[in-house]
Write a protein that holds these residues in place. Structure first.
Motif, short mmCIF file in Angstrom:
data_model
loop_
_atom_site.label_atom_id
_atom_site.label_comp_id
_atom_site.label_asym_id
_atom_site.label_seq_id
_atom_site.Cartn_x
_atom_site.Cartn_y
_atom_site.Cartn_z
N ASN A 2 -16.78 -49.98 12.52
CA ASN A 2 -15.56 -50.21 13.29
C ASN A 2 -15.84 -50.44 14.76
N ASN B 46 -1.84 -56.89 16.76
CA ASN B 46 -1.69 -55.77 15.82
C ASN B 46 -2.99 -55.03 15.53
N VAL B 47 -3.85 -54.96 16.54
CA VAL B 47 -5.08 -54.19 16.43
C VAL B 47 -4.95 -52.96 17.32
N ASN C 280 -9.65 -49.29 14.02
CA ASN C 280 -9.47 -48.73 12.68
C ASN C 280 -10.13 -49.65 11.64
N ASN C 281 -10.51 -49.06 10.50
CA ASN C 281 -11.14 -49.84 9.43
C ASN C 281 -10.30 -51.05 9.01
N ASN C 282 -8.98 -50.88 8.98
CA ASN C 282 -8.14 -51.99 8.51
C ASN C 282 -8.00 -53.10 9.54
N ASP C 283 -8.58 -52.93 10.73
CA ASP C 283 -8.54 -53.98 11.75
C ASP C 283 -9.85 -54.76 11.86
N SER D 188 -11.43 -57.02 9.92
CA SER D 188 -11.43 -58.47 9.66
C SER D 188 -10.69 -59.20 10.78
N LYS D 189 -9.66 -58.58 11.35
CA LYS D 189 -8.93 -59.20 12.46
C LYS D 189 -9.83 -59.33 13.69
#
Length: 89
Positions: free
Chosen positions: A5, A41-42, A75-78, A80-81
């Motif tokens: 991350n 949204n990151v 965060n991990n879900n960010d 790829s962004k």
């Protein structure tokens, strides 16, 4: 360091997408990046600076480096962004 991350950005004199550069304080740069990433949204967990940028600093073009590298934890879900936005690991 194996932290997936953690992303890096080599600061440029004036071509960074958040419109700060060599004449900006780190605080101004940090605020601008945080707002920029927020608009994408990151969520920024942490943001630091070091002097390990590989960009050439002895030139005056916008894309030349300031010598400074920006280190951003997200965060991990960010992840790829961040890659989409051309931050690197």
């Amino acid at each position: 360091n194996g932290n997936e991350n953690l992303f890096f950005w080599n600061q440029t004199k004036c071509s960074d997408p958040w419109n700060t550069g060599e004449n900006s304080s780190n605080e101004e740069t940090e605020n601008a990046i945080t707002e920029y990433l927020d608009s994408e949204n990151v969520t920024v967990i942490s943001l630091n600076f070091d002097d390990n940028s590989p960009l050439a600093t002895d030139c005056e073009a916008c894309g030349c480096g300031t010598g400074q590298r920006i280190i951003i934890e997200v965060n991990n879900n960010d992840i790829s962004k961040m890659e989409e936005l051309e931050f690197y690991q």
